[in-house]
Design a protein around this motif. Structure first.
Motif, PDB file in Angstrom:
ATOM      1  N   ASN A 145       0.941  -1.269  -0.004  1.00 21.32           N
ATOM      2  CA  ASN A 145      -0.021  -0.165  -0.223  1.00 21.32           C
ATOM      3  C   ASN A 145       0.841   1.491  -0.019  1.00 21.32           C
ATOM      4  OD1 ASN A 145       0.762   0.417   2.841  1.00 21.32           O
ATOM      5  ND2 ASN A 145      -0.683  -1.185   3.366  1.00 21.32           N
ATOM      6  N   TRP A 146       0.092   2.433  -0.117  1.00 18.44           N
ATOM      7  CA  TRP A 146       1.076   3.501  -0.147  1.00 18.44           C
ATOM      8  C   TRP A 146       1.858   3.956   1.146  1.00 18.44           C
ATOM      9  CZ3 TRP A 146       2.860   6.509  -3.815  1.00 18.44           C
ATOM     10  CH2 TRP A 146       2.269   6.386  -5.191  1.00 18.44           C
ATOM     11  N   ASP A 147       1.290   3.554   2.256  1.00 12.21           N
ATOM     12  CA  ASP A 147       1.931   3.687   3.604  1.00 12.21           C
ATOM     13  C   ASP A 147       3.364   2.931   3.632  1.00 12.21           C
ATOM     14  OD1 ASP A 147       0.140   5.229   4.695  1.00 12.21           O
ATOM     15  OD2 ASP A 147      -0.790   3.769   5.895  1.00 12.21           O
ATOM     16  N   GLU A 148       3.082   1.844   2.942  1.00 11.51           N
ATOM     17  CA  GLU A 148       4.375   1.004   2.964  1.00 11.51           C
ATOM     18  C   GLU A 148       5.441   1.345   1.981  1.00 11.51           C
ATOM     19  OE1 GLU A 148       5.702  -3.706   2.424  1.00 11.51           O
ATOM     20  OE2 GLU A 148       3.657  -3.359   2.951  1.00 11.51           O
ATOM     21  N   ARG A 149       4.987   1.906   0.650  1.00 10.11           N
ATOM     22  CA  ARG A 149       5.867   2.513  -0.272  1.00 10.11           C
ATOM     23  C   ARG A 149       6.541   3.510   0.293  1.00 10.11           C
ATOM     24  NH1 ARG A 149       2.020   2.939  -5.702  1.00 10.11           N
ATOM     25  NH2 ARG A 149       2.179   0.831  -6.407  1.00 10.11           N
ATOM     26  N   LEU A 150       5.842   4.451   1.313  1.00  9.29           N
ATOM     27  CA  LEU A 150       6.310   5.689   1.573  1.00  9.29           C
ATOM     28  C   LEU A 150       7.660   5.323   2.582  1.00  9.29           C
ATOM     29  CD1 LEU A 150       6.066   8.647   1.722  1.00  9.29           C
ATOM     30  CD2 LEU A 150       4.537   8.454   3.515  1.00  9.29           C
ATOM     31  N   PHE A 151       7.192   4.238   3.559  1.00  5.54           N
ATOM     32  CA  PHE A 151       8.273   3.790   4.446  1.00  5.54           C
ATOM     33  C   PHE A 151       9.446   3.107   3.850  1.00  5.54           C
ATOM     34  CE2 PHE A 151       4.813   4.343   7.665  1.00  5.54           C
ATOM     35  CZ  PHE A 151       5.418   4.727   8.271  1.00  5.54           C
ATOM     36  N   VAL A 152       9.075   2.241   2.920  1.00  4.33           N
ATOM     37  CA  VAL A 152      10.397   1.558   2.125  1.00  4.33           C
ATOM     38  C   VAL A 152      11.150   2.658   1.522  1.00  4.33           C
ATOM     39  CG1 VAL A 152      10.932  -0.211   0.549  1.00  4.33           C
ATOM     40  CG2 VAL A 152       9.203  -0.662   2.307  1.00  4.33           C
ATOM     41  N   ALA A 153      10.339   3.703   0.712  1.00  7.31           N
ATOM     42  CA  ALA A 153      11.292   4.415  -0.055  1.00  7.31           C
ATOM     43  C   ALA A 153      12.253   5.289   0.904  1.00  7.31           C
ATOM     44  CB  ALA A 153      10.482   5.368  -0.959  1.00  7.31           C
ATOM     45  N   TRP A 154      11.503   5.786   2.196  1.00  8.40           N
ATOM     46  CA  TRP A 154      12.441   6.514   2.948  1.00  8.40           C
ATOM     47  C   TRP A 154      13.429   5.770   3.305  1.00  8.40           C
ATOM     48  CZ3 TRP A 154      11.300  11.497   3.255  1.00  8.40           C
ATOM     49  CH2 TRP A 154      12.007  12.268   4.276  1.00  8.40           C
ATOM     50  N   CYS A 155      13.342   4.630   3.781  1.00  6.44           N
ATOM     51  CA  CYS A 155      14.314   3.771   4.327  1.00  6.44           C
ATOM     52  C   CYS A 155      15.714   3.669   3.297  1.00  6.44           C
ATOM     53  CB  CYS A 155      13.787   2.424   4.708  1.00  6.44           C
ATOM     54  SG  CYS A 155      12.919   2.509   6.267  1.00  6.44           S
ATOM     55  N   LEU A 156      15.149   3.573   1.966  1.00  9.87           N
ATOM     56  CA  LEU A 156      16.138   3.391   0.901  1.00  9.87           C
ATOM     57  C   LEU A 156      17.001   4.448   0.554  1.00  9.87           C
ATOM     58  CD1 LEU A 156      14.086   1.058  -1.395  1.00  9.87           C
ATOM     59  CD2 LEU A 156      16.016   0.534  -0.024  1.00  9.87           C
ATOM     60  N   ILE A 157      16.554   5.696   0.538  1.00 11.17           N
ATOM     61  CA  ILE A 157      17.181   6.920   0.138  1.00 11.17           C
ATOM     62  C   ILE A 157      18.233   7.099   1.531  1.00 11.17           C
ATOM     63  CG2 ILE A 157      15.461   7.643  -1.293  1.00 11.17           C
ATOM     64  CD1 ILE A 157      14.705   9.826   0.803  1.00 11.17           C
ATOM     65  N   GLY A 158      19.238   8.009   1.327  1.00 15.05           N
ATOM     66  CA  GLY A 158      20.082   8.458   2.259  1.00 15.05           C
ATOM     67  C   GLY A 158      19.527   9.800   3.316  1.00 15.05           C
ATOM     68  N   SER A 159      20.187  10.061   4.090  1.00 14.16           N
ATOM     69  CA  SER A 159      19.758  11.198   4.907  1.00 14.16           C
ATOM     70  C   SER A 159      19.846  12.496   4.142  1.00 14.16           C
ATOM     71  CB  SER A 159      20.626  11.505   6.208  1.00 14.16           C
ATOM     72  OG  SER A 159      22.086  11.365   6.109  1.00 14.16           O
ATOM     73  N   THR A 160      20.828  12.571   3.248  1.00  9.30           N
ATOM     74  CA  THR A 160      20.887  13.833   2.581  1.00  9.30           C
ATOM     75  C   THR A 160      19.480  13.832   1.611  1.00  9.30           C
ATOM     76  OG1 THR A 160      23.195  13.862   2.557  1.00  9.30           O
ATOM     77  CG2 THR A 160      22.128  14.975   0.918  1.00  9.30           C
TER      78      THR A 160
END
Length: 166
Positions: free
Chosen positions: A85-100
């Motif tokens: 779902n969009w929630d999981e998409r958002l969380f996974v994408a956020w985890c995959l990108i770096g802090s910058t």
């Protein structure tokens, strides 16, 4: 394969992922932010899911190619496409990108650049705490309900544990 040799579904997939019909602010958002690019790729791949099984396969191929070009690591496209779902998409994408990239995503949306995600909750003050709390379950999450046709089609293949990018 030349442009004239592309099959109809391949042409449609290329059209769905094409940037020519995007506005200047949308293009700028894609160019500057990996996070926004991922949101847009999801919107494009969801359009392909409305087509035939061949369109879905071509959509997955294009999604994989686009994600590969922004260098998120091994299994990134699989992880993202398996999101239920969009929630999981958002969380996974956020985890995959770096802090910058995370800080850039917040800044660009605050500056009213186009947001390809369904909401702006990643700009909220407690967002990082929400992600950190949910992170341990993201690798083992087995959804009861899959919101997207792609999630049902793609399934939940085995993959390495999700790493939170620094």
């Amino acid at each position: 394969m030349t442009k004239t040799e592309l099959t109809s579904p391949q042409r449609r997939a290329r059209h769905w992922f094409g940037r020519s019909k995007l506005s200047a602010t949308q293009k700028k958002s894609l160019k500057l932010s990996k996070f926004q690019a991922i949101g847009w790729f999801f919107n494009a791949v969801d359009l392909t899911a409305k087509g035939s099984i061949l369109n879905q396969i071509n959509g997955m191929f294009c999604f994989d190619r686009e994600i590969d070009q922004i260098s998120l690591g091994y299994f990134a496209s699989v992880r993202l496409l398996c999101s239920a779902n969009w929630d999981e998409r958002l969380f996974v994408a956020w985890c995959l990108i770096g802090s910058t990239e995370r800080e850039l995503a917040k800044t660009l949306v605050a500056e009213d650049l186009h947001n390809f995600w369904p909401d702006k909750r990643f700009c909220e003050l407690d967002w990082e705490a929400q992600v950190q709390a949910k992170f341990p379950s993201l690798s083992t999450l087995q959804p009861g309900h899959i919101e997207f046709k792609f999630g049902s089609f793609f399934g939940q293949p085995a993959r390495d544990p999700l790493q939170f990018a620094q």
